[in-house]
Write a protein that holds these residues in place. Sequence first.
Motif, short mmCIF file in Angstrom:
data_model
loop_
_atom_site.label_atom_id
_atom_site.label_comp_id
_atom_site.label_asym_id
_atom_site.label_seq_id
_atom_site.Cartn_x
_atom_site.Cartn_y
_atom_site.Cartn_z
N UNK A 30 -7.30 -13.58 9.19
CA UNK A 30 -6.45 -13.85 8.03
C UNK A 30 -7.05 -13.27 6.75
N UNK A 31 -8.39 -13.34 6.63
CA UNK A 31 -9.04 -12.79 5.44
C UNK A 31 -8.86 -11.29 5.36
N UNK A 32 -8.85 -10.63 6.52
CA UNK A 32 -8.63 -9.19 6.56
C UNK A 32 -7.25 -8.84 6.00
N UNK A 33 -6.26 -9.65 6.33
CA UNK A 33 -4.92 -9.43 5.81
C UNK A 33 -4.87 -9.62 4.29
N UNK A 34 -5.57 -10.67 3.81
CA UNK A 34 -5.64 -10.88 2.37
C UNK A 34 -6.31 -9.69 1.67
N UNK A 35 -7.37 -9.17 2.27
CA UNK A 35 -8.07 -8.03 1.68
C UNK A 35 -7.13 -6.84 1.55
N UNK A 36 -6.35 -6.59 2.59
CA UNK A 36 -5.39 -5.50 2.53
C UNK A 36 -4.36 -5.69 1.44
N UNK A 37 -3.92 -6.93 1.26
CA UNK A 37 -2.95 -7.22 0.20
C UNK A 37 -3.55 -7.00 -1.18
N UNK A 38 -4.81 -7.43 -1.36
CA UNK A 38 -5.48 -7.23 -2.66
C UNK A 38 -5.57 -5.75 -2.99
N UNK A 39 -5.97 -4.96 -2.01
CA UNK A 39 -6.17 -3.53 -2.25
C UNK A 39 -4.84 -2.85 -2.57
N UNK A 40 -3.79 -3.19 -1.82
CA UNK A 40 -2.49 -2.53 -2.03
C UNK A 40 -1.81 -2.96 -3.31
N UNK A 41 -2.17 -4.15 -3.83
CA UNK A 41 -1.50 -4.65 -5.04
C UNK A 41 -2.23 -4.28 -6.32
N UNK A 42 -3.38 -3.59 -6.20
CA UNK A 42 -4.15 -3.20 -7.40
C UNK A 42 -4.25 -1.68 -7.47
N UNK A 43 -4.18 -1.14 -8.67
CA UNK A 43 -4.40 0.28 -8.90
C UNK A 43 -5.81 0.47 -9.43
N UNK A 44 -6.65 1.13 -8.67
CA UNK A 44 -8.05 1.33 -9.07
C UNK A 44 -8.15 2.47 -10.07
N UNK A 45 -8.67 2.17 -11.25
CA UNK A 45 -8.82 3.19 -12.28
C UNK A 45 -10.19 3.86 -12.22
N UNK A 46 -11.16 3.24 -11.56
CA UNK A 46 -12.51 3.78 -11.49
C UNK A 46 -12.75 4.42 -10.13
N UNK A 47 -13.47 5.53 -10.13
CA UNK A 47 -13.76 6.23 -8.89
C UNK A 47 -14.51 5.33 -7.91
N UNK A 48 -15.44 4.53 -8.41
CA UNK A 48 -16.19 3.63 -7.54
C UNK A 48 -15.26 2.67 -6.81
N UNK A 49 -14.30 2.11 -7.54
CA UNK A 49 -13.36 1.17 -6.93
C UNK A 49 -12.47 1.87 -5.90
N UNK A 50 -12.07 3.09 -6.19
CA UNK A 50 -11.24 3.83 -5.24
C UNK A 50 -11.99 4.09 -3.93
N UNK A 51 -13.27 4.43 -4.04
CA UNK A 51 -14.07 4.69 -2.85
C UNK A 51 -14.25 3.42 -2.03
N UNK A 52 -14.44 2.28 -2.70
CA UNK A 52 -14.58 1.01 -1.99
C UNK A 52 -13.26 0.65 -1.28
N UNK A 53 -12.16 0.77 -1.98
CA UNK A 53 -10.87 0.46 -1.37
C UNK A 53 -10.62 1.34 -0.14
N UNK A 54 -10.96 2.62 -0.26
CA UNK A 54 -10.77 3.54 0.86
C UNK A 54 -11.65 3.14 2.05
N UNK A 55 -12.85 2.66 1.74
CA UNK A 55 -13.78 2.22 2.79
C UNK A 55 -13.14 1.13 3.64
N UNK A 56 -12.54 0.14 3.00
CA UNK A 56 -11.94 -0.96 3.75
C UNK A 56 -10.61 -0.55 4.39
N UNK A 57 -9.86 0.31 3.72
CA UNK A 57 -8.59 0.77 4.30
C UNK A 57 -8.80 1.55 5.59
#
Length: 500
Positions: A30-57
């Motif tokens: 269930x936490x994995x699903x929440x993580x996916x929702x968090x990532x898809x609902x936020x627009x990452x403005x920083x390169x570091x954040x984009x790389x982290x989101x891609x890591x989990x995606x």
Amino acid sequence: MTACKNDIFMSQEDMAARLRLQLLADSAQDAQQHLGLFISSHTDSLEADRLVSRYYQEGNEWVWLNDENEDFIEKAETTVHFLENEVQKIGFTPKAFFTTEILKDLEHFRTLDFDSTNTSVTKTMAELELNLSKAYIRYALGQRYGFMNPHKVFNRLDKRKEGGYRIVYDVDIEQPSEDFTKLALAHAADENPSLFLAGLESHHPVYNQLKERLTTDSTPDGRQRILCNMERLRWRHTQKTDSTQKHVFINIPSQQLWAIRPDSVFSMRICCGAWKTKTPLLSSKIRLIQLNPEWNIPGSILRDEVSLHAGDSAYFARNDYFIVHRNTGDTISPKDITRTQLRSGAYRVAQHSGPRNSLGRIIFRFNNQFDVYLHDTNNKNAFNYDRRTISHGCVRIQRPFDMIKFLMSDAQEWTLDKIRMNIDMRPEGDKGKRYQREHTDEEDPLKGIKMSYVSVKPHIPVVIDYYTLYPNPETGKWETWPDRYEYDKQIARRIKPFMP
């Protein structure tokens, strides 16, 4: 029976740890699903954040909260406290690294304070995992590669009339990557991930001195200047210049050049690019000296300035300009040319060599994509100006022959005298003086010693950079200079999310 007995004598702390691991295991899906929702609902403005989101995606394993990481609370707290302490030392705020949110969520796990309405375990797991990784990678990438990318920022400032942008930053620097993100997150499994983070900070001596100055400068302008120049020293050049060996260092804000040897330094004034024709920042090696050059006028100057005088023979004569048809090689009379023809690209305009040439008598050439170089000038008075950002991009230097002697420090006096005589300077060695006396009356006194190019061996590194606060290489004293191209302003804007 034995298991029950062991459970009876298990400490409350161990019992809580077991419950936390069980909770992580039971809630993982269930936490994995929440993580996916968090990532898809936020627009990452920083390169570091984009790389982290891609890591989990990409489906990679969780780094911090997993059922094999028994000490995740202690490890996460150690990392967060490291970040709280270190980011303030570099002038940033812990808020930019989610420290309050992370510590709050960790406390929920420490006390197992969850319920079905206010504090969801699966939502907390997802937020905590994502915030820990983003904070960790924000710091890791920032300290290793810089908190902003100068290529992406500076090279999107000056629009060209013909479309696109002028490149003004052309230094090869190391770039962040997904591989580095994975490497850094793998170190989160270390006993103390903070040791990995600590090893990423710049070890440049000037960086460390700037960091120390932060502890004494409390003025907003002063701190911003320090932070901008610290950021520059995080950009690590792929082609490193050994500061202990002979090299040329040009700093645009100071409008100065320093010729640096291991045992000595001398400086001279420069004129550099104007606001609309900024001198690009670059790193190369001086390979060639050209004497008595013709100046082939760049297309932009031909189009925007010279073409306005089409048909004006006096203007072309006054400036020693001549016009050549590119296909035929024929020289064209200025009175027979039109503005449209000059702008067509079918003709080139050049300036004869000699004392009136805008490049002076000497050019120092090095490989770069801009056709930029160091050169002499026929306008020596310009070096007396306070603001010397007046060129079309090249760097005019105040003492070109001193530069020759610096680059050719092993050259014999006779070689230097041949160069002197080719640019109408008096020879200084006995052989040169004798040669000049013996050939003065000849029709071409330079016939036997005429030179157009002189190789520089070994090639000498040259760096054109931009610091508004830096120790003067000649005196060692700290100096501040104006932000002439407003690059500090651009840096400050990009690191603002990390500022208090």
